[in-house]
Design a protein around this motif. Structure first.
Motif, short mmCIF file in Angstrom:
data_model
loop_
_atom_site.label_atom_id
_atom_site.label_comp_id
_atom_site.label_asym_id
_atom_site.label_seq_id
_atom_site.Cartn_x
_atom_site.Cartn_y
_atom_site.Cartn_z
N LEU A 174 0.83 -1.21 0.00
CA LEU A 174 0.00 0.00 0.00
C LEU A 174 0.86 1.25 0.00
O LEU A 174 0.64 2.18 -0.79
CB LEU A 174 -0.91 0.00 1.23
CG LEU A 174 -1.74 1.28 1.46
CD1 LEU A 174 -2.69 1.54 0.31
CD2 LEU A 174 -2.49 1.18 2.78
N PHE A 175 1.84 1.28 0.88
CA PHE A 175 2.70 2.46 1.00
C PHE A 175 3.95 2.25 0.16
O PHE A 175 4.85 1.50 0.52
CB PHE A 175 3.05 2.70 2.47
CG PHE A 175 1.86 2.99 3.33
CD1 PHE A 175 1.22 4.22 3.26
CD2 PHE A 175 1.34 2.03 4.19
CE1 PHE A 175 0.10 4.49 4.05
CE2 PHE A 175 0.23 2.29 4.97
CZ PHE A 175 -0.39 3.52 4.90
N HIS A 176 3.99 2.94 -0.98
CA HIS A 176 5.12 2.83 -1.89
C HIS A 176 5.25 4.14 -2.67
O HIS A 176 4.31 4.94 -2.73
CB HIS A 176 4.92 1.65 -2.85
CG HIS A 176 3.71 1.77 -3.73
ND1 HIS A 176 3.68 2.53 -4.89
CD2 HIS A 176 2.47 1.24 -3.61
CE1 HIS A 176 2.48 2.45 -5.44
NE2 HIS A 176 1.72 1.68 -4.69
N PRO A 177 6.42 4.39 -3.27
CA PRO A 177 6.61 5.64 -4.02
C PRO A 177 5.63 5.74 -5.20
O PRO A 177 5.32 4.74 -5.85
CB PRO A 177 8.06 5.54 -4.51
CG PRO A 177 8.72 4.63 -3.54
CD PRO A 177 7.67 3.62 -3.16
N ARG A 178 5.15 6.94 -5.46
CA ARG A 178 4.21 7.21 -6.55
C ARG A 178 4.56 8.56 -7.17
O ARG A 178 5.48 9.25 -6.72
CB ARG A 178 2.76 7.25 -6.03
CG ARG A 178 2.33 6.03 -5.22
CD ARG A 178 1.09 6.33 -4.43
NE ARG A 178 0.74 5.23 -3.51
CZ ARG A 178 -0.36 4.50 -3.63
NH1 ARG A 178 -1.20 4.72 -4.61
NH2 ARG A 178 -0.60 3.54 -2.75
N TYR B 253 1.12 10.71 1.28
CA TYR B 253 2.49 10.47 1.75
C TYR B 253 3.48 10.61 0.59
O TYR B 253 4.48 11.32 0.68
CB TYR B 253 2.61 9.04 2.30
CG TYR B 253 2.33 8.84 3.76
CD1 TYR B 253 3.06 9.50 4.75
CD2 TYR B 253 1.35 7.93 4.17
CE1 TYR B 253 2.82 9.27 6.09
CE2 TYR B 253 1.10 7.69 5.51
CZ TYR B 253 1.84 8.36 6.46
OH TYR B 253 1.60 8.14 7.80
N ALA B 254 3.22 9.86 -0.48
CA ALA B 254 4.17 9.77 -1.58
C ALA B 254 4.40 11.11 -2.27
O ALA B 254 5.46 11.34 -2.86
CB ALA B 254 3.70 8.73 -2.60
N ALA C 19 5.80 6.76 5.90
CA ALA C 19 6.42 7.79 5.06
C ALA C 19 7.66 7.24 4.36
O ALA C 19 7.83 7.44 3.14
CB ALA C 19 6.79 9.00 5.92
N LEU C 20 8.52 6.56 5.09
CA LEU C 20 9.74 6.02 4.49
C LEU C 20 9.41 5.02 3.38
O LEU C 20 10.09 4.99 2.34
CB LEU C 20 10.59 5.34 5.57
CG LEU C 20 11.21 6.28 6.62
CD1 LEU C 20 11.89 5.46 7.71
CD2 LEU C 20 12.21 7.23 5.97
N ILE D 239 17.88 13.97 1.03
CA ILE D 239 17.99 12.52 1.21
C ILE D 239 17.39 11.79 0.01
O ILE D 239 16.35 12.18 -0.52
CB ILE D 239 17.29 12.10 2.51
CG1 ILE D 239 18.07 12.65 3.72
CG2 ILE D 239 17.16 10.58 2.61
CD1 ILE D 239 17.40 12.39 5.04
N ASP D 240 18.04 10.71 -0.41
CA ASP D 240 17.61 9.92 -1.55
C ASP D 240 16.33 9.14 -1.21
O ASP D 240 16.32 8.32 -0.30
CB ASP D 240 18.73 8.95 -1.93
CG ASP D 240 18.37 8.07 -3.13
OD1 ASP D 240 17.36 8.37 -3.80
OD2 ASP D 240 19.10 7.10 -3.38
N PRO D 241 15.23 9.35 -1.94
CA PRO D 241 13.99 8.62 -1.67
C PRO D 241 14.15 7.10 -1.77
O PRO D 241 13.51 6.36 -1.02
CB PRO D 241 13.03 9.14 -2.74
CG PRO D 241 13.56 10.50 -3.09
CD PRO D 241 15.04 10.38 -2.98
N ALA D 242 14.99 6.63 -2.69
CA ALA D 242 15.17 5.19 -2.84
C ALA D 242 15.78 4.57 -1.59
O ALA D 242 15.45 3.43 -1.22
CB ALA D 242 16.06 4.90 -4.05
#
Length: 352
Positions: free
Chosen positions: A166-170, A240-241, A262-263, A303-306
């Motif tokens: 559910l919580f992932h980068p978008r 969040y993303a 968030a992370l 900070i690097d999102p990855a």
């Protein structure tokens, strides 16, 4: 295993405790366990003064007794120190039923912030509540150390998990406001110390997601902040993303599940160096912990999102649920004879 799980914190509340218990219940059921939830939904309840989202259950003794006698459990876990938790504790102590508890919330600090009750009185009440527990489950090593220094015993670790599907980068298209977007998600209440965030002189836009007793007053006081109210599921994950930095101004949280959410969305964290952020973030390059919250927020932009996403993947509900089960006291109740309790086989703690 048949588990009776008692909690005063439950839907429609939206907070880390409710999300943790909901995911724990679902995961255990998926493993084939039976989970009997004892929540305010089963009782006559009234809204808590100054905090109507919290329901206070009344006239609980008879139904608590019926739950235990109609469906004798193999294990009992009391998650909260509210009216339901106290009623279940009373029944278990009276009938010599072993149980475990959890320390999710710093109630002593929360009550002190609201009515100035001395902290030592609050912790005296919490020690009384948890004293009969066979295992007090805590999420972080710093909380464990703090409670041990305050006289609590039988403390065991229970980490938290994150739904990384559910919580992932978008795509960052959920906001049209000026960037960078600095985001807070959580209860809008005095104990969350939100005004430390709202008072920061930051570029871009501040966004607050959540509801609570302070929301109306803060909306009026800080008209330049976007207050979006309570969000859940996909809508929350998209918010969040779309943020650039997640701000966590609380000094009283015992963990902060929102940090992991968030992370997992690839959003770095800015927070104070206190229990919760110190344990979740520490010196990992996924956030900045500083007593100067503005400095932390600005530095976190680089900070690097990855890196944030990769770090969050180390927390799973499988790890969390297995730790929980290993901490339980499992017993056999046949013809009202409680046999000698036994713990689940202890396994190495991971995810810390």
């Amino acid at each position: 295993m048949r588990l009776v799980l008692v909690t005063d914190a439950w839907h429609p509340q939206v907070n880390g405790v409710v999300r943790t218990l909901s995911n724990l219940r679902d995961y255990l059921i998926g493993l084939g366990d039976e989970v009997i939830m004892v929540t305010p939904e089963l009782f006559f309840s009234l809204p808590c003064p100054t905090y109507p989202e919290i329901r206070l259950s009344l006239f609980t003794a008879r139904k608590i007794r019926k739950i235990f006698t109609d469906t004798p459990p193999d294990a009992v876990h009391i998650a909260t120190e509210g009216p339901l938790g106290i009623a279940a504790r009373r029944y278990c102590v009276k009938n010599n039923i072993p149980f475990t508890t959890a320390f999710h919330t710093r109630f002593a600090e929360y009550v002190h912030a609201r009515i100035r009750l001395p902290l030592k009185w609050g912790y005296a009440g919490l020690r009384w509540f948890h004293r009969p527990s066979r295992a007090i489950m805590v999420a972080t090593p710093s909380l464990q150390t703090d409670l041990e220094n305050r006289g609590f015993q039988h403390i065991r670790r229970w980490t938290r998990g994150i739904d990384t599907e559910l919580f992932h980068p978008r795509e960052k298209d959920a906001f049209t406001q000026e960037r960078p977007i600095f985001l807070y998600v959580g209860r809008v209440a005095v104990e969350k110390n939100i005004e430390d965030f709202l008072n920061l002189d930051l570029p871009g836009t501040k966004v607050v997601v959540g509801d609570g007793p302070q929301r109306k007053a803060l909306e009026k006081k800080y008209p330049q902040t976007a207050f979006l109210g309570m969000k859940e599921g996909e809508e929350l994950a998209e918010i969040y993303a779309a943020a650039d930095v997640f701000i966590f101004p609380s000094r009283t949280d015992t963990f902060g599940l929102v940090l992991l959410e968030a992370l997992a969305c690839g959003v770095p964290v800015a927070a104070y160096p206190v229990t919760g952020p110190l344990d979740v973030i520490g010196d990992h390059p996924v956030g900045v912990l500083d007593e100067d919250l503005k400095n932390a927020a600005i530095k976190a932009l680089d900070i690097d999102p990855a890196t944030c996403r990769d770090y969050a993947l180390g927390y799973s509900w499988a790890t969390s649920a297995n730790q929980f089960k290993n901490n339980l006291v499992v017993f056999t109740d046949t013809r009202n004879n409680l046999l000698t309790p036994k713990s689940y086989k202890k396994t190495e703690e991971v995810g810390q």
